[in-house]
Design an enzyme around this catalytic site. Structure first.
Site, PDB file in Angstrom:
ATOM      1  N   TYR A  99     -21.786-111.192 136.059  1.00 34.64           N
ATOM      2  CA  TYR A  99     -20.879-112.018 136.837  1.00 34.64           C
ATOM      3  C   TYR A  99     -21.525-112.671 138.048  1.00 34.64           C
ATOM      4  CZ  TYR A  99     -17.680-109.456 133.893  1.00 34.64           C
ATOM      5  OH  TYR A  99     -17.071-108.904 132.805  1.00 34.64           O
ATOM      6  N   PRO A 149     -10.502-115.532 132.727  1.00 36.97           N
ATOM      7  CA  PRO A 149      -9.481-115.745 131.706  1.00 36.97           C
ATOM      8  C   PRO A 149      -8.151-116.206 132.316  1.00 36.97           C
ATOM      9  CG  PRO A 149     -10.418-113.524 131.607  1.00 36.97           C
ATOM     10  CD  PRO A 149     -10.783-114.113 132.930  1.00 36.97           C
ATOM     11  N   HIS A 198     -13.229-112.387 137.038  1.00 41.43           N
ATOM     12  CA  HIS A 198     -13.536-111.255 136.178  1.00 41.43           C
ATOM     13  C   HIS A 198     -14.429-110.180 136.791  1.00 41.43           C
ATOM     14  CE1 HIS A 198     -13.441-109.377 132.364  1.00 41.43           C
ATOM     15  NE2 HIS A 198     -13.305-110.465 131.651  1.00 41.43           N
ATOM     16  N   ASP A 215      -6.377-104.194 114.458  1.00 38.67           N
ATOM     17  CA  ASP A 215      -7.472-104.936 115.086  1.00 38.67           C
ATOM     18  C   ASP A 215      -8.580-105.215 114.089  1.00 38.67           C
ATOM     19  OD1 ASP A 215      -8.924-106.054 117.403  1.00 38.67           O
ATOM     20  OD2 ASP A 215     -10.260-104.361 117.072  1.00 38.67           O
ATOM     21  N   SER A 226     -11.450-111.144 121.686  1.00 40.59           N
ATOM     22  CA  SER A 226     -10.881-110.001 122.386  1.00 40.59           C
ATOM     23  C   SER A 226      -9.448-109.775 121.941  1.00 40.59           C
ATOM     24  CB  SER A 226     -10.905-110.229 123.895  1.00 40.59           C
ATOM     25  OG  SER A 226     -10.483-109.066 124.568  1.00 40.59           O
TER      26      SER A 226
END
Length: 631
Positions: A118, A131, A348, A435, A559
């Site tokens: 980051y 996001p 984030h 998932d 995700s």
């Protein structure tokens, strides 16, 4: 999140927003002392993140490459891996260094991770890192409704001080990220950013930032005696803010936060050179969170409306939209549109998605309760408007930021759709992980479009460990490759295809379990690479291998973000020729957000979204037509 961010970076497979951990329940602390005590004892009971065995990671790395590189490339990589891990070699030396680091730190990865993933990442946080979260459209269509909803949101956040207690498989999870979300902010630097958190300071902030018509206000949400403002007082204060800013501000300084981080770092120094600006920026950075009051958006309906809302949450729509009605460095921004369009954007660095989603689930649940009985609204001073002195130099910076933000907004193709044919009920009825079933569908959709498999990223939570963040679930496996290549082959029998589907689903589930228990490969490889830099050693050849670059070129960055609220998270692709795919599986439908860049002729967000829908439907048809499998 990853931002798988370009393979030229130090990263080894970074992270996307979120995970599959659900809040177990929320509790209200009795006192700050008790909270601190419970937190510390809880954290001490968590295990440390392990350093996986070197040979295990090397073997699993080669296995992960099988579906995405050619045979000759793989042969070369096998030789490099063998050299890397041989006795007395550089791999063993770096492994010992990592194990030493693990013994001497609370979490051998976390500090490195925040820096590399980051704070040293220099593309704009907008689209590339932060996001957006799209909530269901709320039941109001005017300024009054907007203010009432916003008042409920603020009221719950500042009055309950809720803290999560989460478990996965009966095991407690690290709670640290919940303490990093509020009263924190990213600070731009010329080559590296930093994060400040004021929540634990001797005098924690008592205000939020409200942005309306590109103008910033400091709204005190606590009285001097520490009691929170009443709902009616909050309404009154929000109305004053709207009356004080009826027209768009002439100098939209918020747009500066959308810039490339090095550019913003320089502009930031220009901006805060003036003491007035420095004080205003400090107020924003210290605030508990930001509330962005937007005007109405487009009058689109259905999926078009959802896609427009995603754009609004992710980047605001450009200089003619609401991109300047934000401070994108702020960890948490709630966005409330006058037409009922609502959601959030989060920076984030301090946290992954689960704490954000759990917080928002809780707040939205509260806002749906009937209005509380009116309380007397004692007269309060008008909230302080944060002034900015815009020099000629800062004005040029704003104009440059508007141009670059508009270019980025035009380049992003974002599609949000509701897959309404079924939800997690169908894979569950076939004893499959929802998932893993969806991930198999994504692999099939991509293969049908491009006739090849690609490196695929899905984030896995490491919060079973103290200060844990994420690792990578590599969804493209030899099993998924065999499944997708056989699916449309007329020479294959249905039962064989179902068997291959079940193998692909089992392989994904197995990798997921491996990842959440700290035994995946990506963070370990990253650690070995960073350890070489720490020891001032040359970058080992294994990390300069073209196959390694392919392994990190995530054309599918995905995700799963489960939520009690019928929402969907969205984010941009992490490579120029890739897709960002986020999904929220509900019982009888699945919310999808798919992004791509218009500047890439090979990608098409709408095309992939349609291919995913067809893949999932075809998988269900195959299961329905085939006798109950042996799984």
């Amino acid at each position: 999140m990853f931002n798988g961010h370009r393979s030229s970076c130090l990263q080894v497979g970074m992270v996307r927003p979120c995970g599959f951990v659900r809040p177990h329940h929320l509790v209200k602390p009795v006192s700050a002392t008790r909270v601190a005590g419970r937190y510390l004892s809880h954290q001490r009971g968590l295990p440390s993140l392990p350093v996986p065995p070197l040979q295990q990671t090397c073997e699993r790395y080669l296995t992960a490459l099988e579906p995405i590189v050619e045979a000759e490339e793989l042969s070369r990589t096998r030789r490099l891996v063998q050299q890397f891990q041989e006795a007395g070699g550089v791999g063993e030396q770096l492994q010992r260094g990592l194990e030493r680091r693990a013994r001497n730190t609370e979490n051998w990865l976390s500090q490195w991770w925040v820096q590399v993933a980051y704070l040293e990442y220099r593309l704009p946080v907008v689209v590339h890192s932060s996001p957006g979260l799209v909530l269901p459209r709320m039941d109001f269509r005017d300024k009054r409704g907007q203010i009432r909803f916003s008042q409920c949101l603020i009221c719950e956040l500042v009055s309950s001080e809720t803290l999560p207690v989460e478990f996965l498989g009966g095991k407690p999870l690290c709670m640290n990220q919940y303490y990093e979300v509020l009263s924190s902010c990213r600070i731009p630097g010329v080559s590296r950013d930093s994060v400040v958190n004021h929540a634990r300071s001797p005098q924690p902030p008592k205000h939020i930032t409200v942005v309306h018509n590109f103008q910033f206000f400091q709204l005190d949400v606590y009285h001097s005696d520490g009691t929170p403002l009443t709902p009616d007082q909050l309404c009154d204060q929000l109305e004053k803010i709207c009356r004080a800013s009826p027209d768009p501000g002439a100098e939209p300084v918020g747009i500066l936060t959308t810039q490339h981080r090095d550019v913003w770092g320089k502009s930031y120094l220009n901006l805060i050179r003036d003491p007035t600006n420095e004080a205003s920026v400090s107020s924003i950075q210290r605030s508990i969170f930001t509330l962005c009051l937007d005007g109405p958006t487009s009058g689109a309906a259905g999926d078009q409306s959802r896609s427009a809302a995603a754009v609004q949450m992710l980047h605001g729509g450009g200089s003619r939209g609401y991109s300047a009605n934000r401070w994108f460095d702020k960890t948490l921004q709630f966005i409330v549109g006058e037409d009922g369009t609502c959601g959030a954007n989060y920076e984030h660095a301090p946290a992954e998605g689960p704490p954000i989603v759990a917080l928002i689930d809780h707040v939205v649940e509260f806002t749906r309760k009937p209005d509380m009985s009116p309380s007397p609204a004692a007269s309060l001073p008008v909230p302080h408007k944060l002034p900015f002195i815009v020099s000629a130099e800062v004005k040029r910076d704003i104009e440059a930021a508007e141009a670059s933000m508009d270019s980025l907004a035009q380049d992003l193709d974002m599609r949000v759709s509701v897959f309404g044919h079924f939800g997690k009920n169908v894979p569950k009825s076939h004893r499959m992980s929802p998932d893993a079933f969806i991930q198999a569908g994504l692999q099939l959709a991509f293969y049908r479009k491009y006739r090849r498999c690609c490196a695929t990223y899905e984030s896995a939570s490491l919060r079973m460990f103290r200060l844990g963040r994420t690792d990578t679930i590599r969804s493209a496996s030899s099993a998924s490759a065999a499944f997708v290549k056989a699916f449309d082959d007329p020479s294959k029998q249905n039962q064989e295809k179902v068997d291959l589907m079940e193998e692909a689903v089992k392989a994904h589930r197995s990798y997921t379990n491996m990842a959440i228990s700290g035994q995946a490969i990506d963070r370990h490889l990253l650690g070995l690479k960073l350890q070489a830099a720490e020891e001032k050693l040359p970058v080992p050849e294994i990390f300069r291998d073209p196959a390694f670059a392919k392994a990190l070129h995530y054309r599918l960055s995905t995700s799963q973000v489960p939520s009690k609220t019928d929402c969907v998270m969205c984010f941009g692709p992490v490579v120029t020729d890739g897709y960002g795919v986020c999904y929220n599986p509900m019982d009888d439908h699945i919310n999808f957000a798919v992004s791509a860049f218009n500047s890439c002729g090979e990608t098409d967000a709408g095309g992939l979204a349609a291919a995913v829908e067809k893949a999932l439907l075809d998988m269900k048809v195959l299961l329905d037509r085939t006798p109950r499998s042996k799984l």
